[in-house]
Design a protein around this motif. Structure first.
Motif, PDB file in Angstrom:
ATOM      1  N   VAL A  30      -1.421 -33.352  -1.204  1.00 22.97           N
ATOM      2  CA  VAL A  30      -0.050 -32.950  -0.614  1.00 22.97           C
ATOM      3  C   VAL A  30       0.479 -31.520  -1.344  1.00 22.97           C
ATOM      4  O   VAL A  30       0.831 -30.663  -0.705  1.00 22.97           O
ATOM      5  CB  VAL A  30       0.678 -33.955  -0.533  1.00 22.97           C
ATOM      6  CG1 VAL A  30       2.389 -33.664  -0.461  1.00 22.97           C
ATOM      7  CG2 VAL A  30       0.620 -35.182   0.450  1.00 22.97           C
ATOM      8  N   ARG A  31       0.251 -31.590  -2.366  1.00 25.95           N
ATOM      9  CA  ARG A  31       0.706 -30.347  -3.724  1.00 25.95           C
ATOM     10  C   ARG A  31      -0.103 -29.249  -3.222  1.00 25.95           C
ATOM     11  O   ARG A  31       0.509 -28.101  -3.024  1.00 25.95           O
ATOM     12  CB  ARG A  31       0.533 -30.874  -5.014  1.00 25.95           C
ATOM     13  CG  ARG A  31       1.153 -29.891  -5.936  1.00 25.95           C
ATOM     14  CD  ARG A  31       2.533 -29.727  -5.683  1.00 25.95           C
ATOM     15  NE  ARG A  31       3.261 -28.688  -6.580  1.00 25.95           N
ATOM     16  CZ  ARG A  31       4.379 -28.030  -6.369  1.00 25.95           C
ATOM     17  NH1 ARG A  31       4.990 -28.358  -5.356  1.00 25.95           N
ATOM     18  NH2 ARG A  31       4.464 -27.196  -7.136  1.00 25.95           N
ATOM     19  N   GLY A  77      -1.564 -28.391  -0.316  1.00 27.06           N
ATOM     20  CA  GLY A  77      -0.991 -27.986   1.103  1.00 27.06           C
ATOM     21  C   GLY A  77       0.426 -27.434   0.961  1.00 27.06           C
ATOM     22  O   GLY A  77       0.568 -26.281   1.628  1.00 27.06           O
ATOM     23  N   LYS A  78       1.247 -27.943   0.039  1.00 31.01           N
ATOM     24  CA  LYS A  78       2.404 -27.197  -0.225  1.00 31.01           C
ATOM     25  C   LYS A  78       2.341 -26.004  -0.892  1.00 31.01           C
ATOM     26  O   LYS A  78       3.293 -24.975  -0.553  1.00 31.01           O
ATOM     27  CB  LYS A  78       3.641 -28.102  -1.158  1.00 31.01           C
ATOM     28  CG  LYS A  78       4.030 -29.098   0.009  1.00 31.01           C
ATOM     29  CD  LYS A  78       5.078 -30.159  -1.011  1.00 31.01           C
ATOM     30  CE  LYS A  78       5.592 -31.355  -0.247  1.00 31.01           C
ATOM     31  NZ  LYS A  78       6.384 -32.017  -1.237  1.00 31.01           N
ATOM     32  N   LEU A  79       1.322 -25.648  -1.667  1.00 34.41           N
ATOM     33  CA  LEU A  79       1.241 -24.394  -2.435  1.00 34.41           C
ATOM     34  C   LEU A  79       0.561 -23.418  -1.490  1.00 34.41           C
ATOM     35  O   LEU A  79       0.933 -22.225  -1.455  1.00 34.41           O
ATOM     36  CB  LEU A  79       0.295 -24.690  -3.744  1.00 34.41           C
ATOM     37  CG  LEU A  79       0.886 -25.286  -4.902  1.00 34.41           C
ATOM     38  CD1 LEU A  79      -0.260 -25.957  -5.701  1.00 34.41           C
ATOM     39  CD2 LEU A  79       1.849 -24.342  -5.455  1.00 34.41           C
ATOM     40  N   LYS A 129       0.910 -23.318   1.916  1.00 35.28           N
ATOM     41  CA  LYS A 129       2.350 -22.986   2.702  1.00 35.28           C
ATOM     42  C   LYS A 129       3.217 -21.942   2.003  1.00 35.28           C
ATOM     43  O   LYS A 129       3.491 -21.201   2.501  1.00 35.28           O
ATOM     44  CB  LYS A 129       3.010 -24.199   3.312  1.00 35.28           C
ATOM     45  CG  LYS A 129       4.024 -23.715   4.155  1.00 35.28           C
ATOM     46  CD  LYS A 129       4.428 -24.988   4.963  1.00 35.28           C
ATOM     47  CE  LYS A 129       5.556 -24.584   5.853  1.00 35.28           C
ATOM     48  NZ  LYS A 129       5.540 -23.298   6.716  1.00 35.28           N
ATOM     49  N   LYS A 130       3.468 -22.338   0.751  1.00 37.04           N
ATOM     50  CA  LYS A 130       4.319 -21.345  -0.178  1.00 37.04           C
ATOM     51  C   LYS A 130       3.658 -20.140  -0.282  1.00 37.04           C
ATOM     52  O   LYS A 130       4.413 -19.046  -0.218  1.00 37.04           O
ATOM     53  CB  LYS A 130       4.563 -21.911  -1.333  1.00 37.04           C
ATOM     54  CG  LYS A 130       5.839 -21.220  -2.370  1.00 37.04           C
ATOM     55  CD  LYS A 130       5.716 -21.983  -3.599  1.00 37.04           C
ATOM     56  CE  LYS A 130       6.793 -21.246  -4.493  1.00 37.04           C
ATOM     57  NZ  LYS A 130       7.024 -21.982  -5.838  1.00 37.04           N
ATOM     58  N   TYR A 178       0.928 -28.519 -11.741  1.00 44.22           N
ATOM     59  CA  TYR A 178       1.299 -29.762 -11.289  1.00 44.22           C
ATOM     60  C   TYR A 178       0.771 -30.836 -12.268  1.00 44.22           C
ATOM     61  O   TYR A 178       1.313 -32.012 -12.619  1.00 44.22           O
ATOM     62  CB  TYR A 178       0.676 -29.869  -9.976  1.00 44.22           C
ATOM     63  CG  TYR A 178       0.497 -31.519  -9.484  1.00 44.22           C
ATOM     64  CD1 TYR A 178       1.905 -32.043  -8.984  1.00 44.22           C
ATOM     65  CD2 TYR A 178      -0.446 -31.957  -9.346  1.00 44.22           C
ATOM     66  CE1 TYR A 178       1.774 -33.425  -8.741  1.00 44.22           C
ATOM     67  CE2 TYR A 178      -0.617 -33.050  -8.859  1.00 44.22           C
ATOM     68  CZ  TYR A 178       0.511 -34.093  -8.485  1.00 44.22           C
ATOM     69  OH  TYR A 178       0.660 -35.164  -8.044  1.00 44.22           O
TER      70      TYR A 178
END
Length: 88
Positions: free
Chosen positions: A29-30, A32-34, A36-37, A58
């Motif tokens: 999940v982390r 994926g967020k990175l 996208k960021k 993280y």
């Protein structure tokens, strides 16, 4: 005594499986967020470097350490239940 040993061993195995699955999920999940960021923000470095640095931060975060609660919370709850059952 044998029943307690079996409970401890099986509990450790189950908690370890849950811990590993939760760790992989949280890291994915982390990641994926990175990604996208990186896509949404300014691109000063390549994506893999950005994600790698973010995952290194993280690894030192409090969120990563809270996953260890998978071992701590059930052991404390079972200990309290055993104590209250036997000594109350």
């Amino acid at each position: 005594m044998l029943a307690l040993a079996r409970l401890v061993v099986m509990g450790f195995v189950v908690l370890t499986v849950i811990f590993i699955c939760l760790s992989f999920y949280s890291r994915a999940v982390r990641r994926g967020k990175l990604r996208k960021k990186w896509e949404d923000g300014p691109r000063k470095v390549d994506r893999e470097t950005f994600v790698r640095r973010g995952l290194e931060r993280y690894d030192d975060s409090i969120r990563r350490k809270l996953i260890w609660g998978v071992y701590i919370v059930p052991v404390v709850l079972i200990s309290v239940i055993i104590y209250l059952t036997n000594f109350s």
